[in-house]
Design a protein around this motif. Sequence first.
Motif, PDB file in Angstrom:
ATOM      1  N   SER A  37       0.759  -1.237   0.058  1.00  0.00           N
ATOM      2  CA  SER A  37      -0.153   0.035  -0.121  1.00  0.00           C
ATOM      3  C   SER A  37       0.970   1.159   0.007  1.00  0.00           C
ATOM      4  O   SER A  37       0.456   2.268  -0.595  1.00  0.00           O
ATOM      5  CB  SER A  37      -0.860   0.004   1.226  1.00  0.00           C
ATOM      6  N   GLY A  38       2.131   1.317   0.350  1.00  0.00           N
ATOM      7  CA  GLY A  38       2.834   2.305   0.516  1.00  0.00           C
ATOM      8  C   GLY A  38       3.575   2.520  -0.760  1.00  0.00           C
ATOM      9  O   GLY A  38       4.420   3.619  -0.834  1.00  0.00           O
ATOM     10  N   HIS A  39       3.699   1.599  -1.610  1.00  0.00           N
ATOM     11  CA  HIS A  39       4.563   1.879  -2.741  1.00  0.00           C
ATOM     12  C   HIS A  39       3.918   2.955  -3.758  1.00  0.00           C
ATOM     13  O   HIS A  39       2.763   2.758  -4.156  1.00  0.00           O
ATOM     14  CB  HIS A  39       4.646   0.633  -3.576  1.00  0.00           C
ATOM     15  N   PRO A  40       4.801   3.703  -4.144  1.00  0.00           N
ATOM     16  CA  PRO A  40       4.439   4.808  -5.062  1.00  0.00           C
ATOM     17  C   PRO A  40       3.728   4.514  -6.376  1.00  0.00           C
ATOM     18  O   PRO A  40       2.934   5.445  -6.851  1.00  0.00           O
ATOM     19  CB  PRO A  40       5.552   5.746  -5.421  1.00  0.00           C
ATOM     20  N   ARG A  41       3.973   3.269  -6.966  1.00  0.00           N
ATOM     21  CA  ARG A  41       3.444   2.859  -8.288  1.00  0.00           C
ATOM     22  C   ARG A  41       1.945   2.000  -8.283  1.00  0.00           C
ATOM     23  O   ARG A  41       1.442   1.742  -9.157  1.00  0.00           O
ATOM     24  CB  ARG A  41       4.585   2.270  -8.951  1.00  0.00           C
ATOM     25  N   THR A  42       1.678   1.924  -6.866  1.00  0.00           N
ATOM     26  CA  THR A  42       0.681   0.710  -6.824  1.00  0.00           C
ATOM     27  C   THR A  42      -0.554   1.710  -6.203  1.00  0.00           C
ATOM     28  O   THR A  42      -0.801   2.516  -5.558  1.00  0.00           O
ATOM     29  CB  THR A  42       0.917  -0.229  -5.598  1.00  0.00           C
ATOM     30  N   MET A  43      -1.892   1.049  -6.876  1.00  0.00           N
ATOM     31  CA  MET A  43      -3.143   1.263  -6.494  1.00  0.00           C
ATOM     32  C   MET A  43      -4.032   0.214  -5.901  1.00  0.00           C
ATOM     33  O   MET A  43      -3.984  -0.797  -6.781  1.00  0.00           O
ATOM     34  CB  MET A  43      -3.949   1.882  -7.487  1.00  0.00           C
ATOM     35  N   ILE A  44      -4.442   0.184  -4.754  1.00  0.00           N
ATOM     36  CA  ILE A  44      -4.930  -1.037  -4.362  1.00  0.00           C
ATOM     37  C   ILE A  44      -6.379  -1.034  -4.092  1.00  0.00           C
ATOM     38  O   ILE A  44      -6.877  -0.011  -3.396  1.00  0.00           O
ATOM     39  CB  ILE A  44      -4.072  -1.218  -2.937  1.00  0.00           C
ATOM     40  N   TYR A  45      -7.087  -2.080  -4.406  1.00  0.00           N
ATOM     41  CA  TYR A  45      -8.768  -2.103  -4.175  1.00  0.00           C
ATOM     42  C   TYR A  45      -9.007  -3.459  -3.812  1.00  0.00           C
ATOM     43  O   TYR A  45      -8.299  -4.437  -4.231  1.00  0.00           O
ATOM     44  CB  TYR A  45      -9.164  -1.916  -5.343  1.00  0.00           C
ATOM     45  N   HIS A  46      -9.788  -3.387  -2.937  1.00  0.00           N
ATOM     46  CA  HIS A  46     -10.518  -4.538  -2.312  1.00  0.00           C
ATOM     47  C   HIS A  46     -12.028  -4.760  -2.749  1.00  0.00           C
ATOM     48  O   HIS A  46     -12.758  -4.024  -2.239  1.00  0.00           O
ATOM     49  CB  HIS A  46     -10.214  -4.751  -0.850  1.00  0.00           C
ATOM     50  N   ASN A  47     -12.361  -5.870  -3.353  1.00  0.00           N
ATOM     51  CA  ASN A  47     -13.694  -6.014  -3.905  1.00  0.00           C
ATOM     52  C   ASN A  47     -14.506  -6.272  -2.676  1.00  0.00           C
ATOM     53  O   ASN A  47     -14.129  -7.350  -2.063  1.00  0.00           O
ATOM     54  CB  ASN A  47     -13.975  -6.973  -4.957  1.00  0.00           C
ATOM     55  N   PRO A  48     -15.686  -5.679  -2.510  1.00  0.00           N
ATOM     56  CA  PRO A  48     -16.590  -6.275  -1.273  1.00  0.00           C
ATOM     57  C   PRO A  48     -17.185  -7.484  -1.548  1.00  0.00           C
ATOM     58  O   PRO A  48     -17.515  -8.237  -0.581  1.00  0.00           O
ATOM     59  CB  PRO A  48     -17.709  -4.956  -1.176  1.00  0.00           C
ATOM     60  N   GLU A  49     -17.216  -7.933  -2.679  1.00  0.00           N
ATOM     61  CA  GLU A  49     -17.800  -9.146  -3.223  1.00  0.00           C
ATOM     62  C   GLU A  49     -17.020  -9.603  -4.423  1.00  0.00           C
ATOM     63  O   GLU A  49     -16.438  -9.015  -5.130  1.00  0.00           O
ATOM     64  CB  GLU A  49     -19.384  -9.114  -3.536  1.00  0.00           C
ATOM     65  N   ASN A  50     -17.142 -11.024  -4.453  1.00  0.00           N
ATOM     66  CA  ASN A  50     -16.178 -11.531  -5.561  1.00  0.00           C
ATOM     67  C   ASN A  50     -16.831 -11.524  -6.870  1.00  0.00           C
ATOM     68  O   ASN A  50     -18.067 -11.769  -7.043  1.00  0.00           O
ATOM     69  CB  ASN A  50     -16.073 -13.050  -5.456  1.00  0.00           C
ATOM     70  N   LEU A  51     -16.228 -10.849  -7.826  1.00  0.00           N
ATOM     71  CA  LEU A  51     -16.863 -10.403  -9.156  1.00  0.00           C
ATOM     72  C   LEU A  51     -16.270 -11.574 -10.486  1.00  0.00           C
ATOM     73  O   LEU A  51     -16.821 -11.429 -11.431  1.00  0.00           O
ATOM     74  CB  LEU A  51     -16.149  -8.990  -9.544  1.00  0.00           C
ATOM     75  N   GLY A  52     -15.409 -12.458 -10.070  1.00  0.00           N
ATOM     76  CA  GLY A  52     -15.201 -13.454 -10.804  1.00  0.00           C
ATOM     77  C   GLY A  52     -13.980 -13.042 -11.800  1.00  0.00           C
ATOM     78  O   GLY A  52     -13.799 -11.659 -11.912  1.00  0.00           O
ATOM     79  N   VAL A  53     -13.595 -13.788 -12.758  1.00  0.00           N
ATOM     80  CA  VAL A  53     -12.508 -13.201 -13.628  1.00  0.00           C
ATOM     81  C   VAL A  53     -12.957 -12.432 -14.681  1.00  0.00           C
ATOM     82  O   VAL A  53     -12.107 -11.154 -14.634  1.00  0.00           O
ATOM     83  CB  VAL A  53     -11.845 -14.477 -14.740  1.00  0.00           C
ATOM     84  N   SER A  54     -13.971 -12.321 -15.156  1.00  0.00           N
ATOM     85  CA  SER A  54     -14.383 -11.550 -16.230  1.00  0.00           C
ATOM     86  C   SER A  54     -14.743 -10.247 -15.324  1.00  0.00           C
ATOM     87  O   SER A  54     -14.430  -9.018 -15.910  1.00  0.00           O
ATOM     88  CB  SER A  54     -15.673 -11.825 -17.000  1.00  0.00           C
TER      89      SER A  54
END
Length: 241
Positions: A37-54
């Motif tokens: 989370s502290g890396h300058p090139r990363t954007m982190i997201y956590h899906n509240p529910e599983n969306l599957g591959v597509s």
Amino acid sequence: MQRAIDSVLAQTYTNYELVIINDASTDGTASIVNEYSGHPRTMIYHNPENLGVSGNWNRGVNLCRGDFVARLDADDYYASDYLENVITAFSDPSEPDMIFTAAYLVDENGTSRTEAIYRDSWTKSGAAFLPEVVRYCPIRASSVCLKRSCYEYLGEVRDDLALHHDWEFWVRVASTCNRVGYIAKPLTFYQVLNSAGCTSQAIDQASSPKDCATWLSHIRNGNTPYRLADDMLSLLKRGMY
């Protein structure tokens, strides 16, 4: 996942952003992702529910801000010069819309072998590439980089195909975009079988014949952004078989 993330952060080409999405995992993925989370090139997201591959693929594309989009699955990883080679290929005067590469296929024991579908690198029109992609889909998803403008034009990856969503999308690319490029150098390490992953689940659930029937139904009903001539449709059916 950690190996995949580290392989991006180790790229020799550094003008990129890394969008990391945890698709509502129930293992230790969330904590691994949060370490970056502290890396300058990363954007982190956590899906509240599983969306599957597509669904997760589509969300990732929508979150990306660059001119080019490369998708990397959690169990695959890049060679350190993947981005450098791909960005160089996009600068070719032939102006390809999509680039894919040869790959190292990695088994569950970590043993790898080179898969180079074509001996030499090339750039060709989508129309010239179409017979190949409908017949046997020579593309490993984690080797692909595509212009963002193509995603915007082509629409989202189908979420009603459990296994062949990527194959259908590559047919869409070849049918509608101008040029496709291939780099004969293996630049992606692709996990060919993960016993706990979607490939085995799809085999157990017989997803392939279900997907083929759904896909052909969409083509018959005009629900795709492309039309396949009779010869191309015959090749696709042969490939499905």
